[in-house]
Design a protein around this motif. Structure first.
Motif, PDB file in Angstrom:
ATOM      1  N   LYS A  29      28.133  42.113  39.860  1.00 34.58           N
ATOM      2  CA  LYS A  29      27.026  42.628  39.050  1.00 34.58           C
ATOM      3  C   LYS A  29      25.836  41.736  39.304  1.00 34.58           C
ATOM      4  CE  LYS A  29      29.973  43.547  35.106  1.00 34.58           C
ATOM      5  NZ  LYS A  29      30.078  43.844  33.711  1.00 34.58           N
ATOM      6  N   ILE A  35      34.189  47.170  39.525  1.00 33.16           N
ATOM      7  CA  ILE A  35      32.998  46.442  39.940  1.00 33.16           C
ATOM      8  C   ILE A  35      33.372  45.099  40.553  1.00 33.16           C
ATOM      9  CG2 ILE A  35      30.831  45.416  39.171  1.00 33.16           C
ATOM     10  CD1 ILE A  35      30.809  47.451  36.901  1.00 33.16           C
ATOM     11  N   LEU A  36      32.852  44.843  41.762  1.00 29.82           N
ATOM     12  CA  LEU A  36      33.097  43.563  42.412  1.00 29.82           C
ATOM     13  C   LEU A  36      32.022  42.559  42.032  1.00 29.82           C
ATOM     14  CD1 LEU A  36      34.039  44.412  46.102  1.00 29.82           C
ATOM     15  CD2 LEU A  36      35.518  43.534  44.318  1.00 29.82           C
ATOM     16  N   ILE A  92      38.300  40.020  47.424  1.00 33.31           N
ATOM     17  CA  ILE A  92      38.406  41.059  46.405  1.00 33.31           C
ATOM     18  C   ILE A  92      39.337  40.688  45.263  1.00 33.31           C
ATOM     19  CG2 ILE A  92      39.139  43.428  45.989  1.00 33.31           C
ATOM     20  CD1 ILE A  92      38.097  44.145  48.661  1.00 33.31           C
ATOM     21  N   GLU A 104      20.052  37.518  45.173  1.00 31.93           N
ATOM     22  CA  GLU A 104      20.095  36.750  43.935  1.00 31.93           C
ATOM     23  C   GLU A 104      19.444  35.368  44.024  1.00 31.93           C
ATOM     24  OE1 GLU A 104      24.402  37.052  44.400  1.00 31.93           O
ATOM     25  OE2 GLU A 104      24.506  35.019  43.631  1.00 31.93           O
ATOM     26  N   VAL A 159      53.843  51.735  46.726  1.00 27.02           N
ATOM     27  CA  VAL A 159      52.401  51.724  46.546  1.00 27.02           C
ATOM     28  C   VAL A 159      51.934  50.294  46.365  1.00 27.02           C
ATOM     29  CG1 VAL A 159      50.521  52.377  45.008  1.00 27.02           C
ATOM     30  CG2 VAL A 159      52.323  54.010  45.540  1.00 27.02           C
ATOM     31  N   TYR A 160      50.986  49.904  47.203  1.00 29.10           N
ATOM     32  CA  TYR A 160      50.409  48.581  47.017  1.00 29.10           C
ATOM     33  C   TYR A 160      48.941  48.769  46.655  1.00 29.10           C
ATOM     34  CZ  TYR A 160      48.413  44.045  47.892  1.00 29.10           C
ATOM     35  OH  TYR A 160      47.725  42.872  47.756  1.00 29.10           O
ATOM     36  N   ASP A 161      48.556  48.300  45.505  1.00 32.64           N
ATOM     37  CA  ASP A 161      47.154  48.401  45.124  1.00 32.64           C
ATOM     38  C   ASP A 161      46.774  47.093  44.488  1.00 32.64           C
ATOM     39  OD1 ASP A 161      45.207  50.697  43.048  1.00 32.64           O
ATOM     40  OD2 ASP A 161      44.674  49.437  44.748  1.00 32.64           O
ATOM     41  N   GLY A 162      46.195  46.212  45.265  1.00 32.38           N
ATOM     42  CA  GLY A 162      45.889  44.871  44.783  1.00 32.38           C
ATOM     43  C   GLY A 162      44.856  44.876  43.670  1.00 32.38           C
ATOM     44  N   GLY A 163      44.819  43.844  42.915  1.00 28.27           N
ATOM     45  CA  GLY A 163      43.859  43.736  41.819  1.00 28.27           C
ATOM     46  C   GLY A 163      42.457  43.426  42.321  1.00 28.27           C
ATOM     47  N   ILE A 164      41.487  43.606  41.414  1.00 33.55           N
ATOM     48  CA  ILE A 164      40.092  43.351  41.769  1.00 33.55           C
ATOM     49  C   ILE A 164      39.449  42.503  40.698  1.00 33.55           C
ATOM     50  CG2 ILE A 164      37.857  44.529  41.833  1.00 33.55           C
ATOM     51  CD1 ILE A 164      39.136  46.656  43.481  1.00 33.55           C
ATOM     52  N   GLN A 165      38.720  41.509  41.126  1.00 36.25           N
ATOM     53  CA  GLN A 165      38.072  40.600  40.184  1.00 36.25           C
ATOM     54  C   GLN A 165      36.577  40.864  40.165  1.00 36.25           C
ATOM     55  OE1 GLN A 165      40.193  38.742  38.600  1.00 36.25           O
ATOM     56  NE2 GLN A 165      38.648  37.748  37.337  1.00 36.25           N
ATOM     57  N   THR A 166      36.002  40.981  38.965  1.00 32.68           N
ATOM     58  CA  THR A 166      34.552  41.209  38.856  1.00 32.68           C
ATOM     59  C   THR A 166      33.825  39.881  38.741  1.00 32.68           C
ATOM     60  OG1 THR A 166      34.989  43.236  37.649  1.00 32.68           O
ATOM     61  CG2 THR A 166      32.754  42.367  37.526  1.00 32.68           C
ATOM     62  N   VAL A 167      32.716  39.757  39.457  1.00 36.54           N
ATOM     63  CA  VAL A 167      31.941  38.523  39.425  1.00 36.54           C
ATOM     64  C   VAL A 167      30.487  38.862  39.107  1.00 36.54           C
ATOM     65  CG1 VAL A 167      31.143  36.592  40.837  1.00 36.54           C
ATOM     66  CG2 VAL A 167      33.427  37.467  41.169  1.00 36.54           C
ATOM     67  N   GLU A 168      29.829  37.949  38.424  1.00 37.23           N
ATOM     68  CA  GLU A 168      28.418  38.174  38.145  1.00 37.23           C
ATOM     69  C   GLU A 168      27.574  37.260  39.017  1.00 37.23           C
ATOM     70  OE1 GLU A 168      28.133  39.205  34.017  1.00 37.23           O
ATOM     71  OE2 GLU A 168      26.028  38.588  34.035  1.00 37.23           O
ATOM     72  N   ALA A 169      26.517  37.812  39.630  1.00 38.61           N
ATOM     73  CA  ALA A 169      25.657  36.998  40.489  1.00 38.61           C
ATOM     74  C   ALA A 169      24.788  36.102  39.630  1.00 38.61           C
ATOM     75  CB  ALA A 169      24.772  37.909  41.339  1.00 38.61           C
ATOM     76  N   SER A 170      24.564  34.869  40.087  1.00 39.67           N
ATOM     77  CA  SER A 170      23.685  33.981  39.316  1.00 39.67           C
ATOM     78  C   SER A 170      22.311  34.038  39.951  1.00 39.67           C
ATOM     79  CB  SER A 170      24.225  32.552  39.319  1.00 39.67           C
ATOM     80  OG  SER A 170      24.670  32.217  40.610  1.00 39.67           O
ATOM     81  N   VAL A 171      21.432  34.765  39.286  1.00 42.68           N
ATOM     82  CA  VAL A 171      20.114  35.002  39.851  1.00 42.68           C
ATOM     83  C   VAL A 171      19.203  33.821  39.572  1.00 42.68           C
ATOM     84  CG1 VAL A 171      18.086  36.471  39.695  1.00 42.68           C
ATOM     85  CG2 VAL A 171      20.350  37.485  39.665  1.00 42.68           C
ATOM     86  N   TYR A 193      49.081  58.345  48.140  1.00 43.41           N
ATOM     87  CA  TYR A 193      50.078  58.071  49.180  1.00 43.41           C
ATOM     88  C   TYR A 193      50.791  59.364  49.568  1.00 43.41           C
ATOM     89  CZ  TYR A 193      50.226  52.914  49.340  1.00 43.41           C
ATOM     90  OH  TYR A 193      49.949  51.584  49.549  1.00 43.41           O
TER      91      TYR A 193
END
Lengths: 167, 424
Positions: free
Chosen positions: B189, B186-187, B223, B212, A35-47, B138
């Motif tokens: 916000k 969440i990718l 990702i 934005e 099983v390969y399930d890569g990680g995910i990084q959360t980012v916040e938009a700079s409005v 899987y």
């Protein structure tokens, strides 16, 4: 802890799977995978905080919202009347710059509505230009259906959303 | 006080996940018996439950659990095939947890053909403890592939946008979830809208439009790292990104020419090539599976219709491909190239429709009022789209075999789904 098999199976084809399939002599399907399930990084938009117009111009231009028919960016005669005061205000205060934002109602696809909103905003800019307001003073953008002003699904709500606003 | 608030926050997280609701199955399903996997009950219960849901969702299976069977085999030699033939069952699935420690978890599963009274597949899956769901997905895909001959999509991912109100403030999230709506991560916000998310062909990056900066701009985000870059930073408004199948180009909609036009951006050297040149709106580009054509929406005939450009015959005029109705938009190609899926307006309703290349008519796939943004699974079998019902938006799906399912959001709104490629 990294498992060797995990590393091998990160690519689409694994030598392990091929070896096992080749060695299998029955008509049974034999497979192995990791099983390969890569990680995910959360980012916040700079409005960005948008600079707003000064008080006076806001008041003058606030009522200059014009409305459109479905799938259309044509200015009605009522719209033209509304815009006359905007033209006057722009001519009297030759230093002010404005942004025209175009909008659409929620029906139809988002991207097409984004382009439609843009055409609506451009119709207003073109009208101002023809009446002596330089295009360089006018920024044009679209929100498509992303900034609905009326939430309903009836024609009354839809018609309030098909607009171009001056900010 | 702090504990109270963190509990509230935790429950908020749980309720924002999607819930699977299967509303209609296919007309001619395979009947399979899913025997409970052997091993630590806590883990096997979850694995079996996920496999059950994954297979049900394809609409192609009728699943018998242990309580519905005449006999339950305890090992391979023990299977009384007659008992399964009596119930009209075509295949039997057995499995077990083969290893479980702090760092590794692995399972093996077997598929038996009841008519032939024979084992036709034995497979082993290696995983890690906190990726249990993906391990089960899987297995579901392996079972699906063995029985139908098609690649499964249980282990693929969905990308979509959610909109929620927190403390009177609107929050938009760009989210990645499992194909069943679980495991949301969440990718991005943002307090400004996000639209048109789309996966890169290797499913490692996403492109999307974010407001934005004050206007529509396209971003590409990796990702795994969260690294973002704005596409054509010095240009003005840009939207509608779509990746070429080889990942080297991005088609985009630019507004610099006084009206929406489609351009192709070479991601390596940043060269822009103009594709359309017409005063009407041209947008919503999407590439054919072999990269030789681009389909797009154009208003040039007076209302939105779908057109196609052959990239190998660059100077040729775009060819119109939809003629039924006065609104056809957001087209995408089936992965087999056999046809297209798009949004079609029929009377006052916007629905998802399918048109095969060798047919002259449109086949409506959905039937509510405001269906939009269809996205096709990588095996070409399932279409997911956004629907609005009672003022709330949610994701819904149809399979080409006739099954329907729904993924309603429990809070807020969900829209603009995009299906990843195969990840296995």
């Amino acid at each position: 802890m990294i498992n060797i098999k995990n590393v091998l199976n990160k690519n689409f084809f694994s030598p392990f799977v091929f070896l096992i399939l080749l060695n299998s002599c029955s008509s049974m399907n034999v497979t192995e995978e990791s099983v390969y399930d890569g990680g995910i990084q959360t980012v916040e938009a700079s409005v960005k905080d948008n600079t707003s117009l000064n008080y006076e111009t806001k008041a003058i231009l606030a009522n200059a919202t014009v409305y459109f028919e479905f799938d259309s960016f044509k200015l009605s005669s009522k719209s033209i009347q509304t815009l006359r005061s905007a033209v006057t205000a722009m001519k009297e205060n030759s230093s002010i710059k404005i942004t025209i934002s175009g909008h659409a109602d929620e029906r139809g696809t988002r991207e097409y509505n984004l382009a439609l909103g843009q055409r609506r905003a451009e119709s207003v800019r073109d009208y101002l230009a023809v009446n002596g307001v330089s295009k360089s003073r006018v920024l044009v953008k679209s929100y498509g259906e992303e900034r609905l002003i009326a939430e309903g699904s009836d024609e009354s709500s839809h018609s309030k959303n098909r607009r171009a606003e001056i900010n | 006080m702090k504990i109270f608030f963190s509990l509230l926050f935790f429950t908020q997280l749980i309720f924002s996940e999607l819930v699977l609701e299967i509303t209609q199955g296919s007309e001619d399903p395979y009947s399979i018996a899913l025997i409970e996997f052997s091993g630590s009950k806590k883990i096997t219960n979850e694995i079996n439950s996920i496999i059950n849901t994954d297979l049900l969702r394809t609409g192609e299976f009728k699943i018998f659990r242990e309580s519905q069977l005449l006999s339950i085999p305890t090992n391979e030699e023990d299977i009384k095939f007659e008992d399964f033939k009596l119930l009209g069952i075509d295949f039997i699935i057995t499995g077990s947890l083969t290893n479980e420690d702090k760092f590794n978890i692995s399972a093996s599963y077997q598929v038996f053909n009841v008519q032939k009274e024979k084992k036709i597949r034995t497979s082993k899956i290696f995983g890690i403890p906190n990726k249990l769901r993906q391990l089960a997905h899987y297995i579901s895909d392996g079972i699906y592939e063995e029985i139908t001959g098609l690649k499964g999509v249980a282990s693929t991912k969905l990308l979509y946008v959610t909109e929620n109100i927190n403390d009177d403030k609107i929050i938009f999230n760009l989210v990645v979830a499992d194909s069943d709506g679980s495991n949301e991560q969440i990718l991005l916000k943002s307090s400004e809208p996000i639209i048109s998310p789309s996966w890169s062909p290797d499913s490692k990056k996403v492109a999307y439009v974010s407001f934005e900066t004050g206007m529509a701009k396209v971003f590409i985000q990796t990702i795994a790292t969260g690294k973002r870059e704005m596409v054509l930073e010095n240009s003005s408004q840009i939207s509608s990104p779509s990746w070429s199948p080889n990942g080297k180009f991005l088609s985009l909609t630019l507004y610099q020419d006084g009206n929406a036009e489609i351009y192709i951006l070479n991601l390596k050297n940043q060269n822009l090539t103009r594709l359309t040149n017409h005063y009407a709106i041209d947008t919503e580009s999407s590439w054919s599976p072999n990269g030789s054509k681009i389909m797009f929406t154009s208003g040039r005939s007076g209302s939105p219709q779908l057109y196609e450009i052959n990239l190998r015959k660059f100077s040729s005029k775009p060819k119109r491909i939809t003629f039924e109705g006065n609104y056809n938009a957001k087209g995408s190609y089936l992965s087999s190239g056999e046809g297209i899926v798009f949004v079609h307006r029929s009377e006052n309703n916007f629905q998802i429709a399918l048109k095969y290349t060798n047919e002259s008519f449109i086949r409506p796939l959905t039937n509510s009022k405001l269906d939009e943004s269809p996205s096709i699974s990588p095996n070409g079998n399932v279409i997911i789209y956004a629907i609005t019902e009672n003022g709330m938006s949610m994701l819904s799906g149809v399979t080409l075999s006739g099954a329907k399912f729904r993924l309603p959001a429990r809070t807020g709104e969900v829209r603009e789904p995009s299906w990843s490629g195969f990840l296995r």
